[in-house]
Design a protein around this motif. Structure first.
Motif, mmCIF file in Angstrom:
data_model
loop_
_atom_site.group_PDB
_atom_site.id
_atom_site.type_symbol
_atom_site.label_atom_id
_atom_site.label_comp_id
_atom_site.label_asym_id
_atom_site.label_seq_id
_atom_site.Cartn_x
_atom_site.Cartn_y
_atom_site.Cartn_z
ATOM 1 N N LEU A 96 0.828 -1.218 0.000
ATOM 2 C CA LEU A 96 0.000 0.000 0.000
ATOM 3 C C LEU A 96 0.859 1.264 0.000
ATOM 4 C CD1 LEU A 96 -3.085 -0.999 2.188
ATOM 5 C CD2 LEU A 96 -2.845 -0.954 -0.273
ATOM 6 N N LEU A 97 2.015 1.200 0.638
ATOM 7 C CA LEU A 97 2.923 2.365 0.588
ATOM 8 C C LEU A 97 3.371 2.589 -0.855
ATOM 9 C CD1 LEU A 97 4.685 4.565 1.950
ATOM 10 C CD2 LEU A 97 6.468 2.828 2.231
ATOM 11 N N ASP A 98 3.774 1.524 -1.537
ATOM 12 C CA ASP A 98 4.189 1.630 -2.944
ATOM 13 C C ASP A 98 3.078 2.233 -3.808
ATOM 14 O OD1 ASP A 98 6.754 0.772 -2.839
ATOM 15 O OD2 ASP A 98 6.397 -1.226 -3.672
ATOM 16 N N ALA A 109 13.335 4.815 -2.935
ATOM 17 C CA ALA A 109 14.547 4.784 -3.739
ATOM 18 C C ALA A 109 15.537 3.743 -3.222
ATOM 19 C CB ALA A 109 15.199 6.167 -3.722
ATOM 20 N N LEU A 110 15.538 3.513 -1.911
ATOM 21 C CA LEU A 110 16.558 2.645 -1.315
ATOM 22 C C LEU A 110 16.020 2.029 -0.024
ATOM 23 C CD1 LEU A 110 19.600 1.728 -1.070
ATOM 24 C CD2 LEU A 110 20.015 3.868 0.167
ATOM 25 N N VAL A 111 16.369 0.762 0.187
ATOM 26 C CA VAL A 111 15.978 0.075 1.410
ATOM 27 C C VAL A 111 17.240 -0.438 2.094
ATOM 28 C CG1 VAL A 111 14.674 -1.880 2.331
ATOM 29 C CG2 VAL A 111 13.769 -0.578 0.398
ATOM 30 N N ILE A 157 11.472 -7.571 3.509
ATOM 31 C CA ILE A 157 12.822 -7.300 2.996
ATOM 32 C C ILE A 157 12.983 -7.999 1.637
ATOM 33 C CG2 ILE A 157 15.298 -7.664 3.431
ATOM 34 C CD1 ILE A 157 14.721 -7.339 6.405
ATOM 35 N N GLU A 158 12.491 -9.222 1.576
ATOM 36 C CA GLU A 158 12.533 -9.997 0.325
ATOM 37 C C GLU A 158 11.769 -9.279 -0.793
ATOM 38 O OE1 GLU A 158 13.802 -12.888 -2.052
ATOM 39 O OE2 GLU A 158 14.457 -12.615 0.029
ATOM 40 N N TYR A 159 10.639 -8.687 -0.431
ATOM 41 C CA TYR A 159 9.801 -7.937 -1.394
ATOM 42 C C TYR A 159 10.624 -6.812 -2.032
ATOM 43 C CZ TYR A 159 6.065 -4.494 -2.540
ATOM 44 O OH TYR A 159 5.259 -3.557 -3.147
ATOM 45 N N GLN A 162 13.444 -8.102 -4.404
ATOM 46 C CA GLN A 162 12.969 -8.389 -5.762
ATOM 47 C C GLN A 162 12.843 -7.124 -6.606
ATOM 48 O OE1 GLN A 162 9.485 -10.803 -5.096
ATOM 49 N NE2 GLN A 162 10.770 -12.477 -4.327
ATOM 50 N N GLN A 163 12.718 -5.999 -5.942
ATOM 51 C CA GLN A 163 12.653 -4.723 -6.683
ATOM 52 C C GLN A 163 14.049 -4.124 -6.882
ATOM 53 O OE1 GLN A 163 10.003 -1.787 -5.025
ATOM 54 N NE2 GLN A 163 8.355 -3.213 -4.656
#
Ligand code: AMP
Length: 197
Positions: A96-98, A109-111, A157-159, A162-163
């Motif tokens: 939902l944030l995306d 932009a960065l995680v 984190i995995e989500y 993948q991005q």
């Protein structure tokens, strides 16, 4: 806009490091944990709903956190960007944030994911428990918070992996050393920020 998410298990220093990032790069700071604790301190109806869940080390319902976070993201639309600290913590929150950011032509932009060992988590939280005033800083509740992190937050984190947005940072060092590692990741990603501080 440089919207950055900081992940980390309890005691990883994500709150301190998020504040360091905010100060150095002039971003704004959204800490879902701090915002929820301030609702509890105010005695608001939201605070009353979440108090017991937080004291037990459980996540609060998605709708409550999402309402706070999305409102914050919109209000800071014109700024340099937001450091999201402790949010999102579930896949639904991340999705939902995306979606919400995309509607505003914004994105993450960065995680950054800070990594520390379980022994270090206990040591640090026990060290701060005498002065943190947090009812969730006890050995039993820490154990539960770690489990919640592994079961529910780790898939988020995995989500982002993948991005192709994920960068791991080792948190097993003094605060300044870890911050140096974080700055080099940020400045590699956003060379325009390299002149700050
Ligand atoms: P923190 O200060 O980030 O360690 O968060 C403290 C507590 O606040 C957590 O253990 C949860 O009970 C609650 N909390 C903070 N952020 C979230 C979130 N994004 N989703 C659900 N619960 C949260």
């Amino acid at each position: 806009m440089h919207n950055i998410i900081v992940f980390g298990p309890p005691g990883s220093g994500k709150g301190t490091q998020s504040q360091n990032i905010v100060d150095k790069y002039a971003l704004s700071h959204f800490s879902s944990g701090d915002m929820l604790r301030s609702e509890i301190a105010k005695g608001s109806s939201c605070g009353k709903k979440v108090e017991r869940l937080m004291a037990g080390g459980n996540l609060v319902p998605d709708d409550i956190v999402l309402k706070m976070a999305l409102k914050y993201a919109v209000n800071r639309k014109a700024g340099n960007g937001v450091v999201f600290d402790g949010f999102p913590r579930t896949l639904l929150q991340a999705e939902l944030l995306d979606k919400h950011l995309a509607r505003k032509k914004l994105d993450i932009a960065l995680v950054l994911a800070i990594n520390i060992t379980e022994e270090e988590i206990y040591e640090r939280i026990m060290g701060r428990s005498s002065h943190s005033g947090r009812p969730d800083d006890t050995p039993e509740i820490i154990e539960h918070r770690i489990q919640v992190y592994l079961d529910i937050t780790y898939p988020v984190i995995e989500y982002y992996k993948q991005q192709n947005k994920l960068a791991w940072v080792s948190g097993m060092a003094p605060v300044d050393t870890v911050f140096g590692r974080i700055c080099s990741v940020i400045e590699t990603c956003f060379p325009a920020l390299a002149g700050n501080g």
